[in-house]
Design an enzyme around this catalytic site. Structure first.
Site, mmCIF file in Angstrom:
data_model
loop_
_atom_site.group_PDB
_atom_site.id
_atom_site.type_symbol
_atom_site.label_atom_id
_atom_site.label_comp_id
_atom_site.label_asym_id
_atom_site.label_seq_id
_atom_site.Cartn_x
_atom_site.Cartn_y
_atom_site.Cartn_z
ATOM 1 N N ARG A 56 17.516 31.632 24.379
ATOM 2 C CA ARG A 56 16.320 32.005 23.594
ATOM 3 C C ARG A 56 16.334 33.498 23.236
ATOM 4 O O ARG A 56 15.650 33.936 22.325
ATOM 5 C CB ARG A 56 15.035 31.613 24.336
ATOM 6 C CG ARG A 56 13.779 31.867 23.527
ATOM 7 C CD ARG A 56 12.625 30.900 23.820
ATOM 8 N NE ARG A 56 12.434 30.621 25.220
ATOM 9 C CZ ARG A 56 11.878 31.475 26.091
ATOM 10 N NH1 ARG A 56 11.476 32.648 25.693
ATOM 11 N NH2 ARG A 56 11.733 31.128 27.354
ATOM 12 N N TYR A 108 6.588 36.413 -2.863
ATOM 13 C CA TYR A 108 6.908 35.152 -2.206
ATOM 14 C C TYR A 108 5.628 34.567 -1.590
ATOM 15 O O TYR A 108 4.961 35.234 -0.800
ATOM 16 C CB TYR A 108 7.983 35.362 -1.136
ATOM 17 C CG TYR A 108 8.373 34.050 -0.528
ATOM 18 C CD1 TYR A 108 9.083 33.119 -1.273
ATOM 19 C CD2 TYR A 108 7.988 33.715 0.754
ATOM 20 C CE1 TYR A 108 9.401 31.893 -0.743
ATOM 21 C CE2 TYR A 108 8.314 32.479 1.289
ATOM 22 C CZ TYR A 108 9.024 31.578 0.538
ATOM 23 O OH TYR A 108 9.338 30.353 1.054
ATOM 24 N N ASP A 180 11.727 42.999 1.040
ATOM 25 C CA ASP A 180 12.251 41.635 0.968
ATOM 26 C C ASP A 180 13.401 41.653 -0.033
ATOM 27 O O ASP A 180 13.195 41.763 -1.243
ATOM 28 C CB ASP A 180 11.144 40.662 0.534
ATOM 29 C CG ASP A 180 11.630 39.202 0.534
ATOM 30 O OD1 ASP A 180 12.846 38.975 0.438
ATOM 31 O OD2 ASP A 180 10.764 38.307 0.615
ATOM 32 N N LYS A 205 19.081 31.674 1.616
ATOM 33 C CA LYS A 205 19.378 31.836 0.192
ATOM 34 C C LYS A 205 20.803 32.389 0.011
ATOM 35 O O LYS A 205 21.740 31.755 0.453
ATOM 36 C CB LYS A 205 18.304 32.705 -0.448
ATOM 37 C CG LYS A 205 16.861 32.366 -0.006
ATOM 38 C CD LYS A 205 16.395 31.004 -0.473
ATOM 39 C CE LYS A 205 15.077 30.566 0.161
ATOM 40 N NZ LYS A 205 13.951 31.468 -0.002
#
Ligand SMILES: *Cc1c(COP(=O)(O)O)cnc(C)c1O
Length: 384
Positions: A56, A108, A180, A205
């Site tokens: 984790r 976004y 971003d 992406k």
């Protein structure tokens, strides 16, 4: 892992293609393996044998992918998350009640939705600015501004924001700048070198490029308390990228430069072809000299203008027709994959969308550009 000779100044494209000159020191494999272990043994002194303790927090495959990503962004550290949104959530989690955030009005939709939620439930303050207006970002700053979040080009209108200027404004106000960069991966824009403190990418992406994983990256300019807090949030949220996805991502990154170059070339050809088309009301693409901020785009997108552009149809009905009559473009959301996609954006975002109803968002892949142009032409021909 053998390192290339020191005196060689290799370009980032070379380092990406070789995943940092990867060769496994034990047996010479030129591709790293996948290490899916959730827990890691200790040595005879009960000290961890490597960096990893429990999955984790991360693990060897994630470390490998992060090393390649940090190199691409010239970052002190890159942190990989299970999705772009989980990276964004972690970043916003570092804000305190009462802190102020500045963010573009159009961007976004996931980021904007999340920020609205923080404003409603967590006492974060936010100002949304019009990215098309000069001076709007500076005017949105307040004494308590802690984070300036920008996206460039902004989704799906592809307005361009000057990163270096945004960094000056943010830093003058004592705030961090996060960018971003999903649409402008490091092969075209290195936001940290332009002054940003955080470069965010949805790895779903361009970075991966094959539409077969979700992931997110926060590339950080500095190590330190802020980086440690982000890492802790990721551990406690349990949002580190799993080993298999990290492995796929390493593979995708090897062709990033090639894919992005091809997508940029084709998108520019498509934008030029359809600019002024009698069945369209406009083409939005930063690579067109007619784009209002083409010069800024050319300065900060040095490896190409990317594969994202929008076509403005003459009506909502026409946009729907075009989106449903393509044979090569696939009608689906997302971007940055090798296959070209067409989206009637308002239908994807839903009733609260601020996107123009006649806007069609295209993600250009690596197919033959003549096929893409012919496909759009035939869809436009029958449009009302
Ligand atoms: C896709 C996307 C995100 C969110 O990333 P996910 O991987 O889908 O969570 C954020 N910003 C932009 C610009 C995107 O295109």
């Amino acid at each position: 892992m053998p390192k290339p000779p020191r005196q060689m100044q290799l370009s980032p494209a070379t380092r990406a293609a070789q995943a940092l000159h990867y060769v496994n020191p034990a047996h010479g494999a030129v591709v790293p393996g996948i290490e899916p272990a959730s827990t890691f043994a200790r040595d005879s002194d009960y000290a961890p044998m490597g960096r990893a303790v429990y999955s984790r927090d991360g693990g060897p495959t994630v470390d490998q992918a992060e090393a390649v990503l940090a190199d691409l962004d010239a970052a002190a550290q890159s942190l990989l998350f299970t999705s772009g949104m989980s990276a964004i959530v972690a970043l916003f989690e570092t804000l305190r009640t009462g802190d102020h955030v500045v963010c573009p009005e159009v961007g976004y939709h996931g980021t904007i939705t999340w920020l609205h939620r923080l404003v409603e439930l967590r006492g974060i303050r936010a100002t949304f600015f019009d990215a098309t207006k000069d001076g709007a970002l500076e005017a949105a700053m307040e004494p308590g501004t802690k984070l300036v979040w920008i996206e460039t080009p902004t989704n799906p209108n592809w307005d361009v924001i000057d990163i270096a200027e945004a960094a000056r404004i943010a830093h003058a106000g004592g705030a961090r700048l996060a960018v971003d960069c999903t649409v402008t991966p490091p092969c075209t824009t290195r936001a940290l070198e332009l002054g940003a403190d955080v470069a965010f990418h949805s790895a779903t992406k361009y970075l991966n490029g094959h539409s077969d994983l979700t992931g997110g990256v926060l590339a950080l300019r500095e190590e330190g308390v802020f980086a440690d807090e982000l890492r802790l949030v990721r551990t406690l949220h349990g949002t580190v990228m799993p080993a298999f996805e990290a492995w796929l991502l390493i593979r995708g990154l090897r062709t990033l430069y090639l894919r992005f170059e091809r997508a940029s070339e084709s998108a520019l050809a498509i934008a030029r072809h359809f600019e002024g088309h009698p069945k369209l009301a406009g083409v939005l693409y930063p690579g067109l000299p007619s784009h209002p901020r083409h010069e800024i785009a050319a300065r900060q997108m040095q490896g190409g203008f990317g594969g994202m552009l929008s076509l403005m149809a003459q009506s909502r009905k026409a946009a729907h027709h075009i989106a449903t009559h393509c044979n090569v473009f696939i009608p689906a959301t997302s971007l940055g994959g090798v296959e070209s996609l067409i989206e009637h954006r308002i239908a994807v975002e839903g009733p609260h969308s601020v996107v123009a109803p006649e806007l069609l968002r295209l993600s250009i892949g690596i197919e033959a550009v003549a096929d893409l142009i012919a496909d759009l032409e035939q869809a436009l021909e029958g449009a009302p």
